[in-house]
Design an enzyme around this catalytic site. Structure first.
Site, PDB file in Angstrom:
ATOM      1  CG  ASP A  11      -1.678   1.024   1.385  1.00  6.94           C
ATOM      2  OD1 ASP A  11      -1.139   2.171   0.913  1.00  6.94           O
ATOM      3  OD2 ASP A  11      -2.430   0.899   2.008  1.00  6.94           O
ATOM      4  CE1 TYR A 228      -3.473  -1.186  11.251  1.00  7.68           C
ATOM      5  CE2 TYR A 228      -3.633   1.303  11.142  1.00  7.68           C
ATOM      6  CZ  TYR A 228      -3.604   0.291  11.200  1.00  7.68           C
ATOM      7  OH  TYR A 228      -4.411  -0.148   9.409  1.00  7.68           O
ATOM      8  CE  LYS A 231      -5.665  -5.708  10.902  1.00  7.04           C
ATOM      9  NZ  LYS A 231      -4.365  -6.526  12.355  1.00  7.04           N
TER      10      LYS A 231
HETATM   11  C1  F6R Z   1      -7.589   0.046   7.663  1.00  9.28           C
HETATM   12  C2  F6R Z   1      -7.365   1.241   6.834  1.00  9.28           C
HETATM   13  C3  F6R Z   1      -8.226   2.464   7.538  1.00  9.28           C
HETATM   14  C4  F6R Z   1      -7.357   3.905   8.532  1.00  9.28           C
HETATM   15  C5  F6R Z   1      -8.362   5.026   8.813  1.00  9.28           C
HETATM   16  C6  F6R Z   1      -8.030   6.123   9.369  1.00  9.28           C
HETATM   17  O1  F6R Z   1      -6.590  -1.157   8.235  1.00  9.28           O
HETATM   18  O2  F6R Z   1      -6.958   1.419   6.420  1.00  9.28           O
HETATM   19  O3  F6R Z   1      -9.611   2.246   8.824  1.00  9.28           O
HETATM   20  O4  F6R Z   1      -6.540   3.098   9.531  1.00  9.28           O
HETATM   21  O5  F6R Z   1      -8.454   5.418   7.849  1.00  9.28           O
HETATM   22  O6  F6R Z   1      -6.366   6.528   8.666  1.00  9.28           O
HETATM   23  P1  F6R Z   1      -5.447   7.018   8.672  1.00  9.28           P
HETATM   24  O7  F6R Z   1      -5.329   6.498   9.950  1.00  9.28           O
HETATM   25  O8  F6R Z   1      -4.507   7.697   7.957  1.00  9.28           O
HETATM   26  O9  F6R Z   1      -6.090   8.948   8.955  1.00  9.28           O
HETATM   27 MG    MG Z   2      -3.914   2.013   3.036  1.00  8.65          MG
HETATM   28 MG    MG Z   3      -4.705  -1.809   2.072  1.00  8.68          MG
END
Ligand code: F6R
Ligand code: MG
Ligand code: MG
Length: 365
Positions: A11, A228, A231
């Site tokens: 990603d 974190y 994923k």
């Molecule tokens: C789960 C995922 C999303 C982000 C969420 C917050 O794998 O990628 O649910 O965790 O959108 O994202 P940030 O912290 O990048 O604003």
């Molecule tokens: Mg992502």
């Molecule tokens: Mg992804």
């Protein structure tokens, strides 16, 4: 002829939020692949996507863990990260955890599934790719394909599969591995792979021939980064037909949208929804988690395909059920078992909140 099939993914930025891949990124990756193919680095290649994950599919004769193939993939992700930054895509470069390439992308952020095999007269392979879930998501599907006669009738009535399969399981917390013979050791096997956040099916082999049947990515990003970072969004390659389960037996486990870890902020259980590639756009509560399946025939290493296997109408009921399960799980809001238990959550405010309230706790009598 011996062929290696490598699927390397990362990603490197989402469009919009974490919901999809930007077309310019896919086009840029395709340019790199076309150039490298011309220069003879591999036999054939495809760019694919699942949600916000960029997938490089390559066939070559260099074997697994080849430094040149891994470096090429790393460099594509680095360049696509630059493009993602210029478009200000969300989370640009999020899976690029190392500062520089060092020999192999394993442990550096990107996910890898690879297998080397002697190409059969007709070589059918299916590449599964997931978004918004973690590496253990393949445990139940692989168990059903290769060990469950209620899923794979070939285990019962096809002489070339009747002896069963060997499961290689990785303990990602202790960095060790073990193998189990199915069917006679399935109860022992299930003790471990029933806990998919720690024990993951890495590979499956034919019992008699020893041929590789399946290979998955088991990289756990949070263990690599110690925090974190998104994923794992794993991939898995499965060989099909002949000595292996038929295409319909390989796809059958996904008719049940099983609960997997991931979804919003990587901290929820949600249904694993099988979709066509164009529907791998997780938006509801950043999900629910998706799985796509690209089918190929290999011809002297050339990738004949892909066919988008879950585009088939017969997966409509699974999608419908996944949406119903998603609705049911969502109604639990911040409560378990929708929200993951504390030790599995990727995000948590527990330490800060506990510290702030420490003085207000009084001992129970
Ligand atoms: C789960 C995922 C999303 C982000 C969420 C917050 O794998 O990628 O649910 O965790 O959108 O994202 P940030 O912290 O990048 O604003
Ligand atoms: Mg992502
Ligand atoms: Mg992804």
């Amino acid at each position: 002829m011996k062929v290696t099939l490598s699927v390397i993914k990362a990603d490197i930025g989402g469009f919009v939020g974490h919901s999809e891949s930007h077309p310019d990124i896919l086009a840029r990756a395709a340019e790199h692949l076309a150039k490298a193919k011309k220069e003879g680095l591999f036999i054939d290649c495809r760019v694919a996507k699942c949600g916000d994950d960029l997938q490089l599919i390559m066939t070559h004769q260099r074997g697994e863990d080849d430094e040149k193939i891994h470096k090429f993939a790393w460099d594509v992700f680095v360049d696509c990260t630059e493009l993602a930054k210029s478009l200000k895509l969300h989370g640009a470069g999020q899976d690029m955890l190392a500062d520089a390439f060092s020999g192999n992308v394993r442990g550096m952020g990107p996910g890898v599934a690879e297998m080397e095999f002697e190409e059969r007269g007709a070589e059918t392979v299916i590449i599964f790719m997931a978004d918004k879930t973690s590496a253990g998501a393949w445990n139940m599907p692989l168990y059903k394909m290769f060990a469950d006669p209620f899923n794979t009738i070939g285990l019962v009535i096809a002489a070339n599969m009747h002896s069963g399969f060997v499961f290689e399981v990785h303990d990602v917390k202790k960095s060790r591995k073990i193998t189990f013979n199915a069917p006679e050791e399935i109860y022992d096997l299930l003790v471990f792979i029933g806990a998919p956040s720690r024990y993951m099916v890495k590979a499956v082999y034919h019992r008699i021939t020893g041929e590789i049947a399946a290979s998955s990515s088991t990289q756990k990003l949070s263990l690599i980064a110690g925090r974190y970072v998104g994923k794992d969004d794993p991939v898995c390659i499965v060989r099909s037909q002949g000595d292996f389960p038929a295409v319909g037996e390989v796809l059958e486990p996904f008719t049940l949208p099983i609960l997997v870890e991931g979804w919003m902020r990587g901290s929820h259980h949600g249904p694993f929804m099988p979709v066509a590639v164009e529907d791998s756009t997780p938006t509801r509560f950043d999900g629910p988690p998706r799985v796509v399946a690209l089918g190929f025939q290999l011809s002297a290493g050339k990738l004949v395909g892909p066919r988008d296997m879950f585009a088939d109408k017969s997966f409509d009921p699974a999608r419908q059920q996944a949406n119903e399960v998603a609705e049911y799980m969502r109604r639990h809001g911040p409560f378990e078992p929708h929200r993951l238990p504390l030790e599995e959550m990727e995000y948590t405010t527990m330490p800060e909140v506990s510290k702030k309230l420490e003085g207000r706790f009084v001992d129970l009598e």
